[in-house]
Motif scaffolding. Structure first.
Motif, short mmCIF file in Angstrom:
data_model
loop_
_atom_site.label_atom_id
_atom_site.label_comp_id
_atom_site.label_asym_id
_atom_site.label_seq_id
_atom_site.Cartn_x
_atom_site.Cartn_y
_atom_site.Cartn_z
N LEU A 190 -17.25 -0.24 10.18
CA LEU A 190 -16.25 -0.41 11.00
C LEU A 190 -14.93 -0.99 10.55
CD1 LEU A 190 -15.28 -0.27 14.09
CD2 LEU A 190 -16.13 -2.26 14.45
N ALA A 191 -15.25 -2.07 9.82
CA ALA A 191 -13.70 -2.57 9.26
C ALA A 191 -12.88 -1.55 8.18
CB ALA A 191 -14.33 -3.75 8.21
N ALA A 192 -14.03 -0.82 7.67
CA ALA A 192 -13.48 0.49 6.43
C ALA A 192 -12.88 1.49 7.40
CB ALA A 192 -14.68 0.99 5.74
N GLN A 193 -13.47 1.83 8.75
CA GLN A 193 -12.80 2.84 9.45
C GLN A 193 -11.58 2.44 10.06
OE1 GLN A 193 -15.96 3.56 12.35
NE2 GLN A 193 -17.27 4.25 10.74
N MET A 194 -11.56 1.16 10.27
CA MET A 194 -10.29 0.61 10.86
C MET A 194 -9.03 0.64 9.66
SD MET A 194 -11.47 -2.74 12.88
CE MET A 194 -12.50 -2.90 14.28
N LEU A 195 -9.59 0.29 8.58
CA LEU A 195 -8.44 0.13 7.43
C LEU A 195 -7.92 1.75 7.26
CD1 LEU A 195 -7.15 -1.37 5.34
CD2 LEU A 195 -9.06 -0.87 3.64
N ARG A 196 -8.97 2.47 7.17
CA ARG A 196 -8.39 3.96 7.09
C ARG A 196 -7.32 4.56 8.35
NH1 ARG A 196 -13.84 4.53 5.15
NH2 ARG A 196 -14.27 5.58 7.23
N ALA A 197 -7.83 4.38 9.54
CA ALA A 197 -7.35 4.79 10.51
C ALA A 197 -5.91 4.12 10.63
CB ALA A 197 -7.85 4.45 11.95
N GLN A 198 -5.74 2.65 10.43
CA GLN A 198 -4.65 1.97 10.80
C GLN A 198 -3.53 2.35 9.48
OE1 GLN A 198 -6.38 -1.61 13.50
NE2 GLN A 198 -4.80 -2.20 11.75
N THR A 199 -4.10 2.59 8.25
CA THR A 199 -3.11 2.95 7.08
C THR A 199 -2.44 4.15 7.50
OG1 THR A 199 -4.62 1.75 5.55
CG2 THR A 199 -3.29 3.46 4.64
N SER A 200 -3.34 5.10 7.82
CA SER A 200 -2.58 6.32 8.48
C SER A 200 -1.52 6.23 9.50
CB SER A 200 -3.66 7.59 8.61
OG SER A 200 -3.40 8.64 9.22
N GLU A 201 -1.99 5.56 10.33
CA GLU A 201 -1.22 5.38 11.60
C GLU A 201 0.10 4.59 11.24
OE1 GLU A 201 -3.05 4.83 15.73
OE2 GLU A 201 -2.86 2.89 15.14
N SER A 202 0.04 3.69 10.23
CA SER A 202 1.13 3.02 9.76
C SER A 202 2.17 3.91 9.18
CB SER A 202 0.88 1.87 8.79
OG SER A 202 0.10 0.73 9.30
N GLU A 203 1.89 4.90 8.61
CA GLU A 203 2.69 5.78 8.13
C GLU A 203 3.51 6.59 8.98
OE1 GLU A 203 0.25 8.35 5.48
OE2 GLU A 203 -0.10 6.72 3.99
N TYR A 204 2.78 6.95 10.28
CA TYR A 204 3.34 7.65 11.14
C TYR A 204 4.24 6.69 12.09
CZ TYR A 204 3.47 10.40 15.66
OH TYR A 204 3.68 11.05 16.85
N LEU A 205 3.78 5.23 12.26
CA LEU A 205 4.75 4.52 12.85
C LEU A 205 5.98 4.37 12.32
CD1 LEU A 205 2.13 1.59 13.48
CD2 LEU A 205 3.47 2.91 15.16
N THR A 206 5.99 4.37 10.56
CA THR A 206 6.98 4.20 9.80
C THR A 206 7.85 5.33 10.00
OG1 THR A 206 6.15 3.00 8.19
CG2 THR A 206 7.81 4.20 7.61
N HIS A 207 7.36 6.64 10.20
CA HIS A 207 8.23 7.69 10.40
C HIS A 207 8.82 7.92 11.59
CE1 HIS A 207 9.00 12.21 10.62
NE2 HIS A 207 8.39 12.22 11.76
N LEU A 208 8.22 7.37 12.82
CA LEU A 208 8.71 7.27 14.07
C LEU A 208 9.87 6.47 14.09
CD1 LEU A 208 5.61 7.61 16.31
CD2 LEU A 208 7.37 9.28 16.00
N LEU A 209 9.81 5.39 13.35
CA LEU A 209 10.66 4.27 13.54
C LEU A 209 11.85 4.68 12.68
CD1 LEU A 209 11.51 1.13 13.94
CD2 LEU A 209 10.28 0.74 11.77
N THR A 210 11.98 5.36 11.55
CA THR A 210 12.78 5.93 10.77
C THR A 210 13.75 6.97 11.64
OG1 THR A 210 11.80 5.69 8.82
CG2 THR A 210 13.80 6.88 8.81
N GLU A 211 12.98 7.75 12.59
CA GLU A 211 13.51 8.87 13.32
C GLU A 211 14.44 8.16 14.32
OE1 GLU A 211 10.77 12.83 13.63
OE2 GLU A 211 10.56 11.16 15.00
N ARG A 212 14.11 6.76 14.75
CA ARG A 212 14.85 6.15 15.92
C ARG A 212 15.84 5.39 15.39
NH1 ARG A 212 10.66 8.64 16.95
NH2 ARG A 212 10.12 9.57 18.88
N GLY A 213 16.14 5.31 14.21
CA GLY A 213 17.18 4.39 13.52
C GLY A 213 16.56 2.97 13.24
N GLY A 214 15.24 2.77 13.23
CA GLY A 214 14.81 1.19 12.90
C GLY A 214 14.53 1.21 11.46
N GLN A 215 14.37 -0.11 11.34
CA GLN A 215 13.86 -0.38 9.90
C GLN A 215 12.52 -1.56 10.20
OE1 GLN A 215 14.82 0.43 7.04
NE2 GLN A 215 16.21 1.91 7.86
N PRO A 216 11.65 -1.40 9.37
CA PRO A 216 10.50 -2.38 9.37
C PRO A 216 10.83 -3.80 9.35
CG PRO A 216 9.80 -0.49 7.80
CD PRO A 216 11.35 -0.40 8.18
#
Length: 247
Positions: A214-240
């Motif tokens: 479960l921990a490994a699954q969470m890590l893979r999913a959240q790593t991928s999701e973090s990339e998407y979050l970063t993309h959406l944030l950049t599109e909306r003019g925000g910075q991490p």
């Protein structure tokens, strides 16, 4: 939540966000019905997750491992970490006008609610507390001969990395429009990043195979999701936001 399938309590690590409230319609649906539907869906996901957690000891499940400090500590701390993510996602889902963020928030809320149910199911079966007592992350390095971030972590910390503060949550409740969306993306991205060390540690060192998986699954999913979050944030003019350390 003290037993598998019961209502999840709010942990002391951060204040709960208020309910959606409001009136009017969204997509032809009265706004007041949305929290009721969300509550019913969340309860169903908790039951599903708890049922999945019970499978860990059923005949034929393939698990004969006895949980150790890492298994128990991870399930307790990640429950708390997930709960705040679920509450932030629920708030965003009910207050954003951006369809992409509404869908993302729903996905985070539903996935992590199910995972909370699974971890709480395990903790109930193991006869341990549903939530950590006396702080967080003492299980990372305690009695294992390993270290965390280059330094031993034998004692508990008050706050896990990535957790939103009281002020952060207050600002999110007060924000609207693009300001709300940017703040949600910033807080959720930092939240995901803050959970990485715990996920990595449990994936490598938990004694129970299901916990490691479960921990490994969470890590893979959240790593991928973090990339998407970063993309959406950049599109909306925000910075991490910078990732604060444990405290």
């Amino acid at each position: 939540m003290t037993e598998a399938g019961s209502t999840v309590e709010h942990p002391p690590d951060g204040p709960p966000l208020d309910g959606a409230g409001g009136s009017g319609e969204h997509g032809g649906e009265p706004r007041w019905t949305r929290p009721l539907v969300a509550i019913a869906a969340a309860f169903g996901l908790l039951l599903l997750g708890a049922a999945a957690g019970l499978l860990i000891t059923l005949p034929g499940s393939g698990s004969q491992s006895v949980p150790g400090p890492v298994d128990i500590g991870f399930a307790q701390d990640m429950t708390v970490h997930h709960q705040q993510a679920v509450e932030m996602a629920s708030w965003e889902r009910d207050h954003t006008t951006d369809p992409a963020l509404q869908q993302l928030a729903y996905d985070i809320e539903s996935t992590q609610t199910e995972q909370i149910g699974r971890m709480q199911g395990w903790l109930g079966l193991w006869g341990t507390s549903a939530f950590p007592v006396g702080g967080h992350m003492a299980w990372m390095g305690e009695g294992s001969g390993h270290d965390h971030g280059g330094a031993a972590a034998p004692t508990a910390v008050a706050t896990m990395p990535g957790m939103a503060s009281t002020e952060d949550l207050r600002a999110m409740r007060a924000a609207t429009g693009n300001e709300l969306d940017v703040l949600f993306l910033q807080l959720m991205l930092r939240h995901h990043e803050g959970g990485v060390p715990m996920l990595q540690y449990a994936a490598e060192r938990a004694q129970v195979p299901e916990v490691r998986n479960l921990a490994a699954q969470m890590l893979r999913a959240q790593t991928s999701e973090s990339e998407y979050l970063t993309h959406l944030l950049t599109e909306r003019g925000g910075q991490p936001l910078p990732l604060q350390g444990v405290r």
